[in-house]
Enzyme design. Structure first.
Site, short mmCIF file in Angstrom:
data_model
loop_
_atom_site.label_atom_id
_atom_site.label_comp_id
_atom_site.label_asym_id
_atom_site.label_seq_id
_atom_site.Cartn_x
_atom_site.Cartn_y
_atom_site.Cartn_z
N ARG A 121 -14.98 -9.12 38.32
CA ARG A 121 -15.93 -8.49 37.42
C ARG A 121 -15.40 -7.19 36.82
O ARG A 121 -15.61 -6.91 35.64
CB ARG A 121 -17.26 -8.24 38.16
CG ARG A 121 -18.35 -7.56 37.31
CD ARG A 121 -18.48 -8.11 35.91
NE ARG A 121 -18.60 -9.56 35.88
CZ ARG A 121 -18.43 -10.30 34.79
NH1 ARG A 121 -18.08 -9.74 33.65
NH2 ARG A 121 -18.57 -11.61 34.84
N LYS A 156 -18.14 8.36 19.09
CA LYS A 156 -19.30 7.61 19.59
C LYS A 156 -18.82 6.49 20.52
O LYS A 156 -18.87 5.31 20.21
CB LYS A 156 -20.11 7.06 18.42
CG LYS A 156 -20.69 8.16 17.54
CD LYS A 156 -21.38 7.60 16.30
CE LYS A 156 -21.91 8.73 15.43
NZ LYS A 156 -22.53 8.24 14.18
N LYS A 188 -19.37 20.95 10.65
CA LYS A 188 -20.50 20.18 10.16
C LYS A 188 -21.63 21.13 9.75
O LYS A 188 -21.49 22.35 9.86
CB LYS A 188 -20.96 19.19 11.23
CG LYS A 188 -19.82 18.27 11.71
CD LYS A 188 -20.29 17.22 12.67
CE LYS A 188 -20.97 16.09 11.94
NZ LYS A 188 -21.23 14.93 12.84
N GLU A 217 -17.21 18.65 6.78
CA GLU A 217 -18.13 17.60 6.31
C GLU A 217 -18.80 18.05 5.02
O GLU A 217 -19.22 19.20 4.89
CB GLU A 217 -19.18 17.34 7.39
CG GLU A 217 -20.21 16.30 7.01
CD GLU A 217 -21.29 16.17 8.07
OE1 GLU A 217 -21.26 15.20 8.83
OE2 GLU A 217 -22.15 17.08 8.14
N ASP A 238 -19.76 12.43 3.60
CA ASP A 238 -20.79 11.82 4.42
C ASP A 238 -21.92 11.20 3.60
O ASP A 238 -22.53 11.87 2.76
CB ASP A 238 -21.37 12.87 5.37
CG ASP A 238 -22.34 12.28 6.38
OD1 ASP A 238 -22.12 11.13 6.80
OD2 ASP A 238 -23.29 12.98 6.75
#
Length: 311
Positions: A121, A156, A188, A217, A238
């Site tokens: 597994r 992510k 950002k 960004e 973006d």
């Protein structure tokens, strides 16, 4: 006589995974499955004598791109050490990055049956997840072929598995962006609010961490040009629809090589990018398409470990 190809290494992907990272990750995964080291598998250890031997095939249950074969050896070695048994022999019939078909044997594992089943597994969890990422990445890489644009990953990722997932992106033909918060600065909107302006944010990064590239960004053409003037090395554009994206790319390209702007500014499109729109976005002239779904939403590639029946 077998006609399957045999490989002495499971990967040609570069850069390779750090062996120390692989060892730590496998140890954590085995602790999770078996309990604290050495742990136990109450089913396999009760029903299978330690002396029993067998052969198991690692098989693709569906078409895709394989990745994660590089962790199989470590899983087998650690399981064998926990059980106090010899490590199985391992023969690879595919390499990470290979396109594979349903029913294809990727590797053969031969040794103590307890080791094979206890390892099953953990090695499948790691290789199936990595293969799913590689398969999703290859779909984008094929869609972008000939456009001059490449597909990028993001941060992510599954906690604890970032190195493996970004390795799988490379195996699938994609490109890694930053590995974390430490190697590239990304300014950002929240950083701009905190610093007071784009220029102030870029300046602060340059002063504190002069060794890192700085990306900014932007979601409008004016913001992109402001970031250029502030000294950004590359831009993240973006959630721009293709028309605005093309206009912004053209405006940036017109500034290249002038007034301190680099001769080529790397441009990255991001925001809800899917396969059906990939070529249209690439046609705007961006260098990269950043796709978080490669690592946060790719389904696993179904792999199985099939123990051969005794003759």
């Amino acid at each position: 006589m077998s006609t399957l190809p045999v490989f002495t290494t499971p990967t040609t992907v570069s850069p390779a995974l750090d062996p120390a990272w692989v060892a730590r990750t496998v140890e954590v995964a085995l602790d999770e499955d078996l309990g604290p080291a050495p742990g136990r598998d109450v089913t396999s250890q009760a029903t299978i004598p330690p002396s029993a031997t067998g052969v198991a095939d690692l098989v693709a249950r569906e078409d895709g791109v394989v990745a994660g074969l590089v962790v199989v050896r470590e899983v087998l070695d650690q399981v064998a050490a926990r059980l106090g048994l010899p490590a199985p022999a391992l023969t690879f019939h595919a390499q990470d990055g290979d396109a594979v078909t349903r029913g294809q044997v990727l590797a053969a594992l031969e040794g103590r049956t307890q080791v094979l089943l206890v390892a099953e597994r953990t090695l499948l969890n790691l290789a199936s997840r990595a293969s799913g990422v590689a398969t999703a990445t290859r779909a984008f890489a094929r869609e972008l072929a000939g456009t001059g644009a490449q597909v990028l990953d993001t941060r992510k990722t599954t906690p604890g598995l970032r190195a493996l997932q970004k390795y799988a992106v490379r195996a699938g033909g994609g490109t890694n962006k930053r590995m974390g918060l430490y190697d590239v600065a990304m300014v950002k909107d929240n950083h701009v609010v905190a610093a007071g302006s784009v220029a102030a944010a870029v300046r602060a990064v340059r002063e504190r961490f002069p060794d890192v590239p700085v990306q900014v960004e932007a979601d409008t053409t004016d913001q992109a040009l402001e970031a250029l003037a502030a000294g950004a090395d590359f831009l993240l554009l973006d959630n721009m629809e293709p028309g605005l994206l093309a206009e912004t790319v053209a405006a940036v390209r017109a500034r290249e090589g002038r007034d301190g702007v680099p001769a080529h500014v790397e441009l990255e499109a991001t925001g809800n990018l899917t396969l059906p729109v990939a070529r249209e976005v690439a046609a705007t002239g961006v260098d990269y398409l950043s796709v978080g779904a490669l690592t946060h939403s790719a389904p696993i590639l179904d792999l199985a470990l099939d123990l051969r029946p005794e003759k």
